[in-house]
Write a protein that holds these residues in place. Structure first.
Motif, mmCIF file in Angstrom:
data_model
loop_
_atom_site.group_PDB
_atom_site.id
_atom_site.type_symbol
_atom_site.label_atom_id
_atom_site.label_comp_id
_atom_site.label_asym_id
_atom_site.label_seq_id
_atom_site.Cartn_x
_atom_site.Cartn_y
_atom_site.Cartn_z
ATOM 1 N N SER A 162 0.843 -1.193 0.000
ATOM 2 C CA SER A 162 0.000 0.000 0.000
ATOM 3 C C SER A 162 0.873 1.234 0.000
ATOM 4 N N GLN A 206 0.741 5.750 -0.911
ATOM 5 C CA GLN A 206 -0.060 6.925 -1.242
ATOM 6 C C GLN A 206 0.213 7.356 -2.682
ATOM 7 N N ALA A 207 -0.751 8.045 -3.234
ATOM 8 C CA ALA A 207 -0.600 8.565 -4.591
ATOM 9 C C ALA A 207 0.679 9.382 -4.705
ATOM 10 N N PRO A 230 -4.234 6.276 -7.837
ATOM 11 C CA PRO A 230 -5.247 5.352 -7.310
ATOM 12 C C PRO A 230 -5.732 4.360 -8.365
ATOM 13 N N VAL A 278 -3.124 1.864 -4.064
ATOM 14 C CA VAL A 278 -2.694 3.255 -4.062
ATOM 15 C C VAL A 278 -3.832 4.107 -3.540
ATOM 16 N N SER A 279 -3.588 4.812 -2.456
ATOM 17 C CA SER A 279 -4.615 5.645 -1.855
ATOM 18 C C SER A 279 -4.410 7.104 -2.232
ATOM 19 N N SER A 280 -5.519 7.807 -2.284
ATOM 20 C CA SER A 280 -5.444 9.226 -2.682
ATOM 21 C C SER A 280 -5.222 10.125 -1.487
#
Length: 126
Positions: A11, A13-14, A88, A124-126
């Motif tokens: 995981s 982040q963007a 994301p 991928v988190s925004s």
């Protein structure tokens, strides 16, 4: 027979980066054309990148062009996918695939590959 094991997912982040590895065993990877594919929930498996047996020819999907890099280290029987500037929409299970080849082409279609890894999740988190 060829066994493929992916690693390096996770995981992020963007805007972040990950490097996926695909370790091949059973046969020397130098005889293999290799590819990376991905599948998001509810979607078809898409081609991400492919590399020829020699490593001289590569293919990238438009969606990852300029952000992802496929490479191979035959001494380590490993193919890599360096993923930068992640978005994301890159979230998916990523699969490594292989096929024996005689020439110098890459192969971009999933149905051309004979061997597959188990996949590694990239989120991928925004």
């Amino acid at each position: 027979q060829v066994q493929l094991v992916e690693s390096g997912g996770g995981s992020v982040q963007a805007g972040g980066s990950l490097r996926l590895s695909c370790a091949a065993s059973g046969r020397t990877v130098s005889r293999l054309g290799m590819g990376w594919f991905r599948q998001a929930p509810g979607k078809e498996r898409d081609t991400v990148a492919a590399i020829s047996r020699s490593g001289d020819s590569t293919y990238y999907a438009d969606s990852v062009w300029g952000r992802f890099t496929i490479s191979r280290d035959d001494a380590k029987n490993t193919v890599y996918l360096q993923m930068n500037s992640l978005k994301p929409e890159d979230t998916a299970v990523y699969y490594c695939a292989a096929k024996y080849v005689l020439g110098t082409n890459y192969y971009r279609n999933s149905n051309e590959y004979d061997y597959w890894g188990q996949g590694t999740q990239v989120t991928v988190s925004s």
